[in-house]
Design a protein around this motif. Structure first.
Motif, PDB file in Angstrom:
ATOM      1  N   ALA A 106       0.856  -1.192   0.000  1.00 53.23           N
ATOM      2  CA  ALA A 106       0.000   0.000   0.000  1.00 53.23           C
ATOM      3  C   ALA A 106       0.892   1.242   0.000  1.00 53.23           C
ATOM      4  CB  ALA A 106      -0.875  -0.003   1.237  1.00 53.23           C
ATOM      5  N   ASP A 107       0.403   2.298  -0.628  1.00 51.54           N
ATOM      6  CA  ASP A 107       1.112   3.577  -0.608  1.00 51.54           C
ATOM      7  C   ASP A 107       1.185   4.045   0.854  1.00 51.54           C
ATOM      8  OD1 ASP A 107       1.943   6.178  -1.862  1.00 51.54           O
ATOM      9  OD2 ASP A 107       0.147   6.818  -0.774  1.00 51.54           O
ATOM     10  N   LEU A 108       2.385   4.316   1.342  1.00 48.86           N
ATOM     11  CA  LEU A 108       2.545   4.553   2.783  1.00 48.86           C
ATOM     12  C   LEU A 108       1.733   5.737   3.322  1.00 48.86           C
ATOM     13  CD1 LEU A 108       5.132   3.651   5.174  1.00 48.86           C
ATOM     14  CD2 LEU A 108       4.726   6.110   5.086  1.00 48.86           C
ATOM     15  N   PRO A 109       1.775   6.917   2.689  1.00 49.39           N
ATOM     16  CA  PRO A 109       0.971   8.009   3.245  1.00 49.39           C
ATOM     17  C   PRO A 109      -0.517   7.664   3.314  1.00 49.39           C
ATOM     18  CG  PRO A 109       2.564   8.879   1.685  1.00 49.39           C
ATOM     19  CD  PRO A 109       2.627   7.382   1.572  1.00 49.39           C
ATOM     20  N   LYS A 110      -1.005   6.970   2.284  1.00 50.01           N
ATOM     21  CA  LYS A 110      -2.430   6.592   2.313  1.00 50.01           C
ATOM     22  C   LYS A 110      -2.684   5.583   3.418  1.00 50.01           C
ATOM     23  CE  LYS A 110      -3.841   7.301  -2.426  1.00 50.01           C
ATOM     24  NZ  LYS A 110      -3.557   6.632  -3.678  1.00 50.01           N
ATOM     25  N   ALA A 111      -1.775   4.630   3.573  1.00 46.30           N
ATOM     26  CA  ALA A 111      -1.954   3.593   4.597  1.00 46.30           C
ATOM     27  C   ALA A 111      -1.995   4.218   5.992  1.00 46.30           C
ATOM     28  CB  ALA A 111      -0.822   2.579   4.507  1.00 46.30           C
ATOM     29  N   MET A 112      -1.160   5.233   6.233  1.00 49.62           N
ATOM     30  CA  MET A 112      -1.124   5.844   7.574  1.00 49.62           C
ATOM     31  C   MET A 112      -2.471   6.474   7.927  1.00 49.62           C
ATOM     32  SD  MET A 112       1.761   5.205   8.917  1.00 49.62           S
ATOM     33  CE  MET A 112       1.659   3.655   8.083  1.00 49.62           C
ATOM     34  N   LYS A 113      -3.149   7.002   6.910  1.00 46.84           N
ATOM     35  CA  LYS A 113      -4.435   7.670   7.166  1.00 46.84           C
ATOM     36  C   LYS A 113      -5.478   6.708   7.728  1.00 46.84           C
ATOM     37  CE  LYS A 113      -3.929  11.538   4.109  1.00 46.84           C
ATOM     38  NZ  LYS A 113      -4.088  12.089   2.803  1.00 46.84           N
ATOM     39  N   ARG A 114      -5.337   5.434   7.426  1.00 43.06           N
ATOM     40  CA  ARG A 114      -6.292   4.446   7.957  1.00 43.06           C
ATOM     41  C   ARG A 114      -6.248   4.388   9.477  1.00 43.06           C
ATOM     42  NH1 ARG A 114      -5.887  -1.380   5.805  1.00 43.06           N
ATOM     43  NH2 ARG A 114      -7.911  -1.484   6.816  1.00 43.06           N
ATOM     44  N   TYR A 115      -5.166   4.877  10.048  1.00 45.15           N
ATOM     45  CA  TYR A 115      -4.995   4.770  11.504  1.00 45.15           C
ATOM     46  C   TYR A 115      -5.180   6.101  12.222  1.00 45.15           C
ATOM     47  CZ  TYR A 115      -3.084   0.403   9.822  1.00 45.15           C
ATOM     48  OH  TYR A 115      -2.937  -0.799   9.187  1.00 45.15           O
ATOM     49  N   TYR A 116      -5.627   7.122  11.500  1.00 45.18           N
ATOM     50  CA  TYR A 116      -5.766   8.439  12.125  1.00 45.18           C
ATOM     51  C   TYR A 116      -6.863   8.483  13.187  1.00 45.18           C
ATOM     52  CZ  TYR A 116      -2.696  10.998   8.877  1.00 45.18           C
ATOM     53  OH  TYR A 116      -1.625  11.489   8.178  1.00 45.18           O
ATOM     54  N   GLY A 117      -7.935   7.706  12.989  1.00 41.66           N
ATOM     55  CA  GLY A 117      -9.020   7.718  13.965  1.00 41.66           C
ATOM     56  C   GLY A 117     -10.117   8.688  13.592  1.00 41.66           C
TER      57      GLY A 117
END
Ligand SMILES: Cc1cc2nc3c(=O)[nH]c(=O)nc-3n(C[C@H](O)[C@H](O)[C@H](O)COP(=O)(O)OP(=O)(O)OC[C@H]3O[C@@H](n4cnc5c(N)ncnc54)[C@H](O)[C@@H]3O)c2cc1C
Length: 493
Positions: free
Chosen positions: A334-345
């Protein structure tokens, strides 16, 4: 009576309908955003403070808004992420500049008020506020400036998602937590861990320098005092002064992110023991680029395993766990910046009680109480027991010497969590929560993460700071000899 949630309701309440969150406590848009918009619409002259007694400096509302309880903006800025905790400070000093912070400190001293410091407002126990005192709120100080060599200067009001928003387009990474609305200030000053810590260390390990306003209103830099830098890497939360800027080193951003979500349903004690045992065995062998979380939520277990570099034979390495799971969902490359957004809450504030349930050496720390622990978690919907991997580079001896974070040789972090929707549900859940805390305490688990504090930790000085507490007290005496910066578990003079 507390409501029993169906799994669907619970997931909805947790904001987990779409994606698994490794840190269950990560939900919300913090108060800072609402504070910001509330403030932006109401920038008025009447917020201009009078000069504090003893203060030489003149300030304007470009530096500080000094809010009292009768100000319509007070409630917005008084909000914290945790709805369970309510405080009523005498003043909320919303500072936009270092000069504003200096003014607030002088004002507090002139009126003999204790000072609490607030950035992202995510303190589990409301340590960034107080009753009847001064709160120095730096949530609007959000500047990020680039220096040479990929170093970055940040003001304390920056939230993790804002930092990612600034760093990722430049392909840079600052290892920190996953929840988008946590503040960089509180996170760094207490340690800071997340997906990248096993490779790069805690967030505080990337901290090169900071500036703070001390209890005399003086601006101090760690350039002139390495001991202050040591102290602020793990023991700096609201203890020595108001941090107004951080200088961090950053790293190359990995382009992709892999994650595996494993589900185990209808858990019982036997499955709890076998899955936990396998999770520790597997996570103990993972490379530093990987992270793992074990999240028991009622009778459902979710395991998350991530890696930000493709690792040969990774699926085989985690096979002892996937073999036990009901299902495994991989998301690879997965594209890392996009993947991180899944964990923002998701948006808050919310009602919750979270605390460290200890730092562990290994599985035996938990398995010794498996029956009681499982029955208490499974028997109280709303309670979540989670273990995350630390270890890797966090345990590095040089990093240990350079920081006051004391628990580097304990490679696992436990977090106990309780969530509810109505205030009436609080008592029952908190009772079960405290019973679980007693289990851990009686089992000899006494080391805790300062950023997961609990008001009930009796020996909190040792629990958070280990053998470093007396050295931290020396620093406290140097920067705040009269104990201006004070909350229930602040370092004592
Ligand atoms: C939803 C959620 C998710 C989380 N996820 C993670 C995670 O992934 N990794 C992790 O390591 N931790 C995580 N945490 C814990 C988090 O690190 C702490 O709650 C942290 O202290 C929050 O910092 P803050 O600035 O948002 O909070 P605040 O409430 O503003 O401050 C927290 C503490 O730091 C002090 N402080 C704040 N700003 C300053 C300043 N400028 N100068 C001096 N002292 C200051 C405050 O006085 C207070 O004691 C999470 C917490 C929550 C609620």
């Amino acid at each position: 009576m507390s409501k029993t949630y169906t799994k669907r309701e619970f997931l909805k309440m947790m904001g987990l309908g779409l994606a698994f969150l490794p840190f269950m406590s990560c939900f919300s848009q913090s108060s800072s955003d609402s504070e910001q918009s509330a403030e932006a619409g109401q920038k008025k002259k009447e917020g201009k403070p009078e000069e504090a007694k003893g203060s030489e400096s003149k300030v304007s509302d470009e530096d500080i808004l000094l809010l009292t309880r009768d100000d319509q903006r007070y409630a917005g800025f008084n909000m914290a992420f945790n709805k369970r905790i309510k405080h009523l400070p005498k003043y909320i000093a919303v500072c936009r500049t270092e000069k504003g912070v200096q003014y607030a400190i002088q004002k507090a001293k002139a009126e003999s008020l204790k000072v609490a410091v607030k950035s992202g407002g995510h303190s589990f126990e409301g340590f960034s506020s107080n009753d009847g005192g001064m709160v120095v709120n730096v949530s609007l100080m959000k500047k990020i400036s680039w220096l040479d060599n990929g170093e970055v200067l940040m003001q304390p009001g920056c939230l993790l998602q804002e930092i990612q928003g600034a760093l990722f387009p430049r392909k840079r990474l600052l290892p920190s937590g996953s929840c988008g609305t946590v503040g960089i200030a509180g996170l760094t000053l207490g340690g800071g861990y997340g997906f990248f810590s096993r490779k790069y260390g805690l967030t505080c390990d990337s901290l090169l320098e900071l500036t703070l306003v001390d209890a005399d209103g003086n601006v101090r830099s760690t350039k002139d005092d390495k001991e202050l830098l040591w102290a602020c890497k793990g023991g700096g939360n609201g203890n020595f002064g108001v941090v107004t800027s951080f200088r961090f080193k950053t790293y190359d951003m990995p382009p992709t992110f892999d994650s595996y979500v494993l589900k185990f349903r209808n858990m019982n004690v036997e499955r709890f023991a076998s899955s936990l045992s396998a999770w520790f065995d597997v996570s103990g062998q993972l490379p530093e680029e990987a992270f793992a979380a074990y999240v028991l939520n009622g009778k459902t277990l979710t395991v998350l395993i991530t890696a930000y570099k493709s690792i040969a034979g990774f699926a085989d390495r985690i096979a002892p766990l996937t073999a036990l799971a009901d299902s495994t969902s991989p998301t690879l490359n997965a594209d890392l910046p996009k993947a991180m957004k899944r964990y923002y809450g998701r948006k808050g504030p919310i009602y919750f009680k979270n605390a460290s349930s200890g730092l562990y050496k290994g599985k035996d720390d938990i398995l010794q109480m498996k029956d009681e622990l499982f029955n208490l978690v499974a028997g109280h919907p709303g309670i979540v027991f989670q273990v995350n991997t630390l270890g890797g580079r966090i345990a590095d001896a040089d990093l240990e010497n350079a920081s006051s974070y004391p628990h580097r040789q304990l490679p696992y972090l436990g977090e106990l969590q309780a969530y509810w929707e109505q205030e009436s549900q609080e008592a029952g859940l908190v009772k079960a929560f405290e019973e679980i805390q007693t289990l851990f305490h009686n089992a000899g688990i006494k080391a805790h993460y300062r950023n997961y504090p609990d008001i009930n930790f009796k020996d909190w000085e040792k629990a958070y700071y280990g053998d470093n507490y007396s050295r931290l007290q020396e620093v406290k005496r140097k920067y705040d000899k009269d104990d201006l910066f004070h909350y229930p578990q602040s370092i004592r003079v």
